[in-house]
Design a protein around this motif. Structure first.
Motif, PDB file in Angstrom:
ATOM      1  N   MET A  32       0.851  -1.207   0.000  1.00 43.86           N
ATOM      2  CA  MET A  32       0.000   0.000   0.000  1.00 43.86           C
ATOM      3  C   MET A  32       0.879   1.246   0.000  1.00 43.86           C
ATOM      4  O   MET A  32       1.808   1.352   0.784  1.00 43.86           O
ATOM      5  CB  MET A  32      -0.874   0.019   1.262  1.00 43.86           C
ATOM      6  N   ARG A  33       0.597   2.175  -0.924  1.00 37.99           N
ATOM      7  CA  ARG A  33       1.367   3.412  -0.953  1.00 37.99           C
ATOM      8  C   ARG A  33       0.898   4.338   0.143  1.00 37.99           C
ATOM      9  O   ARG A  33      -0.296   4.544   0.339  1.00 37.99           O
ATOM     10  CB  ARG A  33       1.214   4.103  -2.306  1.00 37.99           C
ATOM     11  N   ALA A  34       1.847   4.890   0.837  1.00 36.52           N
ATOM     12  CA  ALA A  34       1.505   5.802   1.927  1.00 36.52           C
ATOM     13  C   ALA A  34       1.847   7.225   1.535  1.00 36.52           C
ATOM     14  O   ALA A  34       2.856   7.477   0.892  1.00 36.52           O
ATOM     15  CB  ALA A  34       2.266   5.427   3.198  1.00 36.52           C
ATOM     16  N   SER A  35       1.000   8.129   1.908  1.00 33.67           N
ATOM     17  CA  SER A  35       1.247   9.546   1.674  1.00 33.67           C
ATOM     18  C   SER A  35       1.946  10.127   2.883  1.00 33.67           C
ATOM     19  O   SER A  35       1.461  10.016   3.997  1.00 33.67           O
ATOM     20  CB  SER A  35      -0.088  10.273   1.443  1.00 33.67           C
ATOM     21  N   THR A  63      -2.508   4.489   9.218  1.00 25.96           N
ATOM     22  CA  THR A  63      -2.401   3.321   8.340  1.00 25.96           C
ATOM     23  C   THR A  63      -3.766   2.803   7.920  1.00 25.96           C
ATOM     24  O   THR A  63      -3.877   2.124   6.898  1.00 25.96           O
ATOM     25  CB  THR A  63      -1.622   2.199   9.043  1.00 25.96           C
ATOM     26  N   ASP A  64      -4.804   3.114   8.688  1.00 25.61           N
ATOM     27  CA  ASP A  64      -6.161   2.723   8.294  1.00 25.61           C
ATOM     28  C   ASP A  64      -6.572   3.414   6.999  1.00 25.61           C
ATOM     29  O   ASP A  64      -7.501   2.960   6.315  1.00 25.61           O
ATOM     30  CB  ASP A  64      -7.172   3.076   9.393  1.00 25.61           C
ATOM     31  N   CYS A  65      -5.907   4.532   6.688  1.00 29.34           N
ATOM     32  CA  CYS A  65      -6.226   5.305   5.482  1.00 29.34           C
ATOM     33  C   CYS A  65      -5.076   5.288   4.483  1.00 29.34           C
ATOM     34  O   CYS A  65      -5.039   6.106   3.548  1.00 29.34           O
ATOM     35  CB  CYS A  65      -6.549   6.753   5.863  1.00 29.34           C
ATOM     36  N   GLY A  66      -4.119   4.389   4.675  1.00 25.42           N
ATOM     37  CA  GLY A  66      -2.971   4.323   3.774  1.00 25.42           C
ATOM     38  C   GLY A  66      -1.998   5.466   3.945  1.00 25.42           C
ATOM     39  O   GLY A  66      -1.309   5.857   3.001  1.00 25.42           O
ATOM     40  N   THR A  98       0.909   7.742   6.680  1.00 24.50           N
ATOM     41  CA  THR A  98       1.875   7.634   7.775  1.00 24.50           C
ATOM     42  C   THR A  98       1.675   8.817   8.710  1.00 24.50           C
ATOM     43  O   THR A  98       1.087   9.828   8.323  1.00 24.50           O
ATOM     44  CB  THR A  98       3.324   7.662   7.242  1.00 24.50           C
ATOM     45  N   GLU A 108       5.951   3.034   1.679  1.00 25.44           N
ATOM     46  CA  GLU A 108       4.949   2.044   2.033  1.00 25.44           C
ATOM     47  C   GLU A 108       4.392   2.340   3.417  1.00 25.44           C
ATOM     48  O   GLU A 108       5.151   2.644   4.346  1.00 25.44           O
ATOM     49  CB  GLU A 108       5.567   0.638   2.017  1.00 25.44           C
ATOM     50  N   ALA A 109       3.091   2.245   3.568  1.00 26.17           N
ATOM     51  CA  ALA A 109       2.474   2.461   4.877  1.00 26.17           C
ATOM     52  C   ALA A 109       2.891   1.362   5.822  1.00 26.17           C
ATOM     53  O   ALA A 109       2.777   0.178   5.489  1.00 26.17           O
ATOM     54  CB  ALA A 109       0.952   2.473   4.752  1.00 26.17           C
TER      55      ALA A 109
END
Length: 434
Positions: free
Chosen positions: A1-4, A195-198, A200, A214-215
């Motif tokens: 999962m990509r993390a913003s 992390t629930d929303c992708g 950090t 990555e998250a």
């Protein structure tokens, strides 16, 4: 999962929603009772003290519910907790609106501690700890200031409603505002972890340009290990010192509630030729300290992000100087200035206490458990202050004794908190794996 990485709309939604729960239910609960006490007492034909006793019950209730909430936070979704806290306040206000005797206020107040913990102290502090690595103190300051601004706003609104429609209608309208504004906001905005929303936590390790972040996996909660570490921390000197500091901080903060009585006491002394005329009225002095509190929560919140130790020293110095001006120079312009400066010290409970816990024990899953337990001390201190200060003022030397004791308490606070920080900086009281 990509993390913003960085500040996203989801991060801002957490801040806005927590500001709303602090501004509305918490602001109503903690900062508006004074406009209701006299009119309710007159309407029910009882003494004001019989009605105002519910606030002492509220603070004792908070002392009970905060550690309980700290225990369940890892097992229950934060959205559920904060929604329950908001709806509990709705139920309390509705009971207040139909109360016909003081005992009904007392009974309803027994559950207000849950709303206090969920909407103002443990709930928002836990969320900001999970969602933010940077500017934690500033955000806690914004939350705390929201409660103060909410108090000012709903005092004005409530006073107008009381004068036109009555105090019972005012409580019903308060309840309706919570349902209309806070309940939808909590449902839509609150999530346990970024992390629930992708995402950090804001301020986490900055990615290299072009790198895909990555998250991280949502942290696994070993409840048995957290409980073991919490018990270990609670037996340490730093924890005991934090309890002492928190208890005395709120004792000193509660002096604000008696500033109008202090000005009345000055008027009595003036009539006897013992003191000059007070420079401002009691209501103005108390309002200035509330304004100082709101400003202090923002300033000290931001300041504590850079140095908790420096924020502690600044806060205690402001409290001591402010009290000294109010006490020793009541006939000069330094009296209202001192009231405003003293208000900075009132930022200690909701801003400095959680930052002290974080500075000593870290911001992991252990944090909400320990903070919830440390927060018991200020709650008990507030309840005790509402018994001790009026008794001393009436029976043991007047406000000269009140202010003298308050200054001694500030000295103890700064020593206890600095020693706790010193112990924490050496790692002596911090369990492995924090």
């Amino acid at each position: 999962m990509r993390a913003s990485s960085g500040l996203s709309p989801r991060h801002m939604a957490i801040v806005v929603c927590c500001c709303l729960t602090c501004f509305i239910p918490a602001g109503m609960l903690m900062n508006t009772p004074g406009i209701f006490y006299p009119v309710i007492a007159e309407d029910l034909g009882v003494q004001t003290a019989e009605i105002s006793a519910w606030m002492a019950i509220c603070l004792l209730s908070a002392a009970v519910f905060q550690p309980v909430l700290g225990n369940v936070i890892g097992r229950v979704k934060m959205r559920t907790i904060m929604l329950a806290g908001s709806l509990t306040m709705v139920a309390v206000f509705l009971v207040f609106s139909i109360a016909t005797a003081p005992w009904m206020f007392w009974a309803a107040a027994t559950v207000t501690g849950f709303s206090f913990a969920a909407c103002l102290s443990v709930g928002p502090a836990t969320l900001v700890n999970r969602w933010f690595e940077k500017h934690v103190g500033l955000i806690l300051g914004i939350f705390a200031a929201s409660s103060a601004f909410g108090g000012v706003t709903f005092m004005l609104i409530g006073q107008q409603i009381i004068e036109t429609l009555g105090w019972r209608t005012a409580y019903v309208i308060y309840a309706a505002i919570i349902v209309i504004v806070c309940v939808p906001a909590v449902i839509v905005c609150i999530r346990d972890y970024p992390t629930d929303c992708g995402l950090t936590p804001f301020g986490a390790a900055e990615p290299v340009e072009g790198q895909v972040v990555e998250a991280p996996a949502r942290p696994a909660v070993d409840e048995a290990e957290i409980a073991r570490q919490a018990r270990q921390c609670m037996l340490t000197p730093a924890f005991a010192l934090l309890l002492i500091a928190g208890f005395l901080m709120n004792m000193v903060c509660q002096v604000n509630g008696y500033l109008p009585k202090y000005v009345y006491w000055i008027d009595e002394q003036t009539a006897l030729g013992l003191m000059p005329v007070a420079f401002v009225t009691g209501v103005v002095l108390s309002s200035l300290s509330q304004a100082g509190s709101a400003a202090g929560k923002l300033i000290l919140g931001a300041f504590s992000d850079f140095s908790v130790r420096s924020a502690l020293i600044l806060l205690c110095a402001a409290g001591a100087v402010g009290i000294a001006c109010v006490w020793m120079l009541p006939g000069t312009v330094l009296m209202p200035i001192g009231g405003f400066v003293y208000g900075f010290f009132m930022a200690s409970i909701l801003v400095l206490v959680p930052m002290l816990v974080r500075a000593i024990y870290g911001g992991g899953e252990l944090y909400p458990v320990l903070y919830a337990r440390v927060a018991v001390a200020p709650a008990i201190g507030g309840a005790a202050a509402n018994i001790v200060w009026p008794y001393i003022a009436d029976n043991l030397g007047g406000f000269d004794m009140v202010f003298s004791i308050a200054l001694v308490m500030i000295a103890i606070v700064i020593v206890a908190a600095l020693v706790a920080l010193k112990i924490g900086s050496t790692g002596q009281d911090v369990p492995a794996g924090r």
